[in-house]
Design a protein around this motif. Structure first.
Motif, PDB file in Angstrom:
ATOM      1  N   THR A   1       0.181   3.551   3.355  1.00 47.64           N
ATOM      2  CA  THR A   1       0.559   2.232   2.823  1.00 47.64           C
ATOM      3  C   THR A   1       1.254   2.390   1.464  1.00 47.64           C
ATOM      4  O   THR A   1       2.288   1.767   1.182  1.00 47.64           O
ATOM      5  CB  THR A   1      -0.711   1.355   2.656  1.00 47.64           C
ATOM      6  N   ARG A   2       0.692   3.254   0.626  1.00 47.85           N
ATOM      7  CA  ARG A   2       1.290   3.472  -0.702  1.00 47.85           C
ATOM      8  C   ARG A   2       2.698   4.064  -0.567  1.00 47.85           C
ATOM      9  O   ARG A   2       3.593   3.772  -1.353  1.00 47.85           O
ATOM     10  CB  ARG A   2       0.412   4.389  -1.551  1.00 47.85           C
ATOM     11  N   ARG A   3       2.864   4.910   0.449  1.00 45.16           N
ATOM     12  CA  ARG A   3       4.185   5.524   0.656  1.00 45.16           C
ATOM     13  C   ARG A   3       5.204   4.452   1.042  1.00 45.16           C
ATOM     14  O   ARG A   3       6.346   4.470   0.577  1.00 45.16           O
ATOM     15  CB  ARG A   3       4.080   6.586   1.765  1.00 45.16           C
ATOM     16  N   ILE A   4       4.757   3.526   1.889  1.00 51.48           N
ATOM     17  CA  ILE A   4       5.666   2.437   2.302  1.00 51.48           C
ATOM     18  C   ILE A   4       6.088   1.662   1.052  1.00 51.48           C
ATOM     19  O   ILE A   4       7.270   1.414   0.826  1.00 51.48           O
ATOM     20  CB  ILE A   4       4.974   1.487   3.318  1.00 51.48           C
ATOM     21  N   ALA A   5       5.076   1.303   0.233  1.00 52.90           N
ATOM     22  CA  ALA A   5       5.382   0.526  -0.980  1.00 52.90           C
ATOM     23  C   ALA A   5       6.319   1.303  -1.898  1.00 52.90           C
ATOM     24  O   ALA A   5       7.240   0.744  -2.497  1.00 52.90           O
ATOM     25  CB  ALA A   5       4.087   0.197  -1.712  1.00 52.90           C
ATOM     26  N   ALA A   6       6.119   2.614  -1.978  1.00 48.84           N
ATOM     27  CA  ALA A   6       6.887   3.417  -2.935  1.00 48.84           C
ATOM     28  C   ALA A   6       8.347   3.582  -2.526  1.00 48.84           C
ATOM     29  O   ALA A   6       9.223   3.630  -3.392  1.00 48.84           O
ATOM     30  CB  ALA A   6       6.231   4.800  -3.079  1.00 48.84           C
ATOM     31  N   VAL A   7       8.612   3.655  -1.232  1.00 46.04           N
ATOM     32  CA  VAL A   7       9.989   4.030  -0.854  1.00 46.04           C
ATOM     33  C   VAL A   7      10.801   2.916  -0.189  1.00 46.04           C
ATOM     34  O   VAL A   7      12.011   3.052  -0.041  1.00 46.04           O
ATOM     35  CB  VAL A   7      10.019   5.305   0.034  1.00 46.04           C
ATOM     36  N   ALA A   8      10.119   1.816   0.221  1.00 45.00           N
ATOM     37  CA  ALA A   8      10.867   0.764   0.940  1.00 45.00           C
ATOM     38  C   ALA A   8      11.846   0.054   0.003  1.00 45.00           C
ATOM     39  O   ALA A   8      11.491  -0.316  -1.117  1.00 45.00           O
ATOM     40  CB  ALA A   8       9.885  -0.242   1.534  1.00 45.00           C
ATOM     41  N   HIS A   9      13.095  -0.126   0.491  1.00 45.95           N
ATOM     42  CA  HIS A   9      14.097  -0.868  -0.302  1.00 45.95           C
ATOM     43  C   HIS A   9      14.249  -2.292   0.239  1.00 45.95           C
ATOM     44  O   HIS A   9      14.906  -3.109  -0.363  1.00 45.95           O
ATOM     45  CB  HIS A   9      15.485  -0.231  -0.161  1.00 45.95           C
ATOM     46  N   SER A  10      13.720  -2.521   1.458  1.00 48.41           N
ATOM     47  CA  SER A  10      13.939  -3.839   2.079  1.00 48.41           C
ATOM     48  C   SER A  10      12.629  -4.332   2.682  1.00 48.41           C
ATOM     49  O   SER A  10      11.657  -3.569   2.770  1.00 48.41           O
ATOM     50  CB  SER A  10      14.998  -3.713   3.174  1.00 48.41           C
TER      51      SER A  10
END
Ligand SMILES: NC(=O)c1ccc[n+]([C@@H]2O[C@H](COP(=O)([O-])OP(=O)(O)OC[C@H]3O[C@@H](n4cnc5c(N)ncnc54)[C@H](O)[C@@H]3O)[C@@H](O)[C@H]2O)c1
Ligand SMILES: O=c1ccn([C@@H]2O[C@H](COP(=O)(O)OP(=O)(O)O[C@H]3O[C@H](CO)[C@@H](O)[C@H](O)[C@H]3O)[C@@H](O)[C@H]2O)c(=O)[nH]1
Length: 471
Positions: A117-126
């Motif tokens: 989940t943290r990875r999604i938050a860290a790298v998502a641009h959209s």
């Protein structure tokens, strides 16, 4: 906001659930690009292997991957790119029982879910729809939402759905092609309902819409634990009755048939066995027990706890039957264990009852020969080393042999123990097996698969779980 038209899916976790589930989505939705990502490079390499030596064995899976891989199905270890390109992300990582810290032995270890989940938050641009596919405690989606919202970039919104998976190993592809139901939980807000509609539209490509159930987030999360608890409860119930059958001369097959004929009870999942295994039942019940305890519901926790206790009892009861029947000692005796996977048609050994049986036989200082058609030799050593932490692997290897076939495993043995219901064990040339065994030759059927009378006619002494006949 109109529902998103999903065109790119990423699945984090290329395991028993993420792999087959998203491979089937890719097959059934050729207009959607599906990328399955994992940190485990060896696993990804196996999914991409040119000769389709996939990391898991599941009937029908190779055919699905052959059709979709390279077309709209991709496997990659580039987790960040997978996340960035997707409109919808399944989180399908492992949630094992915690081994240490608060709740050790019961609570689910949510570290992998949190890291993903943290990875999604860290790298998502959209903006993304994030779908909890892993089995998690009730209200985990709330923690995921808090993490995502606290870390998101401006303009990025995250909608969380719960979409637990109900496939069973060994029938995963069949279950995914024609599921009893698909369950989607969402917040009951306009955005939550839109996200739910977007995922519903993906499944509607092959699942009849009346089988797609939409509920609230917390109900969805709890329904997964509830379904597994109730399935496992049926097995513990029938196994408890199998002990009464053995003591009275009743036959558990006949009892299960008679009981299951009641349409309110139904015939499925009433097969007595040496105990249930697999990565889910025990873990999910313990998780439910922990949840009940955390909610100050000790009686509820104790109630579900008995399902696991009965399963432990069934495994040790079976080991004891073997020892008792072999004249109260198996020290120095040679036992063949047929099957090491937790059920047929899978190479998965997680929580396999065979591990407990072999551990018990080793503690009695018997010699054990194991045969399983799908389980890798290295996996057997790993499992036995973990099951006997105080015994050096070299010592275990002096007592255990792994055989290349069932016939080889049974040669010169005093007893055969059937631990997994592989079809090939029904079709063994039992006369030939008998010729090559030490006499008296015993068969202990923990899966009710042999024709006990036919084996007795050959000369075997036979004990079948849940049957009271004398050997
Ligand atoms: N096995 C089943 O039949 C089954 C069925 C229904 C539900 N479930 C549930 O589904 C979940 C997954 O189970 P599984 O059996 O597929 O587990 P698994 O261990 O086979 O696969 C999980 C994968 O996730 C990967 N992973 C972990 N953290 C990651 C991260 N941060 N980024 C990328 N990859 C990561 C691991 O490397 C591993 O390959 C569990 O919650 C389980 O309870 C399992
Ligand atoms: O009548 C029965 C049925 C099953 N088993 C045993 O129970 C265990 C689990 O079997 P099964 O449920 O078929 O396989 P799993 O892959 O563990 O699937 C369960 O766990 C999954 C993970 O959560 C869920 O998705 C599935 O719906 C649920 O059936 C195995 O050891 C079986 O041998 C019995 O002993 N008797």
């Amino acid at each position: 906001m109109a529902p998103v038209n999903v065109s790119k899916i990423c699945c984090i976790g290329a395991g028993y659930v993420g792999g087959p589930t998203c491979a089937v989505i890719a097959l059934k939705c050729p207009h959607i690009t599906v990328t399955i990502v994992d940190l485990n490079q060896a696993r990804i390499d196996a999914w991409n292997s040119p000769d389709f030596k996939l990391p898991i064995y599941e009937p029908g899976l190779v055919e699905v991957v052959k059709q979709a891989r390279g077309r709209n199905l991709f496997f990659s270890s580039d987790v960040d790119r997978g996340i960035q390109e997707a409109d919808l992300i399944f989180v399908s990582v492992n949630t094992p029982t915690k081994k240490s810290g608060v709740g050790a032995g019961f609570a689910a270890d949510l570290n992998y879910v949190e890291l993903a989940t943290r990875r999604i938050a860290a790298v998502a641009h959209s903006s993304k729809i994030v779908v909890e596919k892993s089995t998690v405690p009730c209200r985990t989606a709330e923690s995921m939402r808090t993490i995502l919202e606290a870390n998101s970039r401006p303009g990025c919104r995250f909608d969380i759905l719960s979409n637990p998976e109900f496939l069973a190993e060994g029938t995963a592809i069949k279950d995914l092609f024609a599921p009893d139901r698909v369950l989607i939980g969402s917040l009951q807000t306009p955005e939550g309902r839109d996200a739910c509609a977007a995922l519903t539209a993906v499944y509607a490509n092959w699942v009849p819409t009346e089988k797609i159930l939409t509920v609230g987030l917390w109900s969805s999360e709890l329904s997964k634990l509830a379904a597994n608890a109730m399935l496992a409860q049926r097995i513990s119930s029938i196994n408890a009755l199998s002990a009464i059958c053995e003591a009275t001369g009743a036959n558990i097959d006949e009892v299960a048939h008679a009981v299951g004929f009641d349409s309110r009870i139904g015939p499925k999942f009433l097969r007595a066995s040496v105990g249930f295994g697999g990565s889910c039942f025990q873990k999910d019940i313990l998780n439910l027990v922990y949840l009940a305890e955390s909610l100050h519901l000790p009686q509820v926790a104790a109630y579900w706890r008995t399902v696991v206790d009965m399963n432990e009892h069934q495994k040790s009861r079976f080991s004891k039957t073997v020892v008792d029947t072999l004249f109260n000692t198996i020290t120095g005796k040679h036992i063949a264990v047929l099957g090491f996977a937790f059920k047929a048609d899978t190479g998965d050994t997680r929580e396999s009852p065979a591990i407990s049986l072999v551990r018990d036989f080793l503690s009695e200082r018997a010699y054990v020969t194991i045969y399983d058609p799908q389980v890798e030799e290295s996996q057997i050593w790993l499992d036995l080393a973990e099951a006997c932490p105080l015994v050096p692997l070299e010592t275990i290897k002096k007592q255990v042999t792994i055989a290349p076939s069932a016939l080889d495993a049974c040669k010169n043995k005093e007893a055969i123990v059937i631990a997994t219901e592989w079809k090939e064990f029904k079709e063994i040339d039992w006369s030939s097996v008998y010729t090559h065994m030490n006499k008296p030759a015993f068969v202990f059927d923990g899966r009710m698969i042999v024709d006990a009378d036919a084996l007795r006619a050959i000369g075997f002494k036979v004990k079948v779980i849940g049957r009271g006949e004398r050997v």
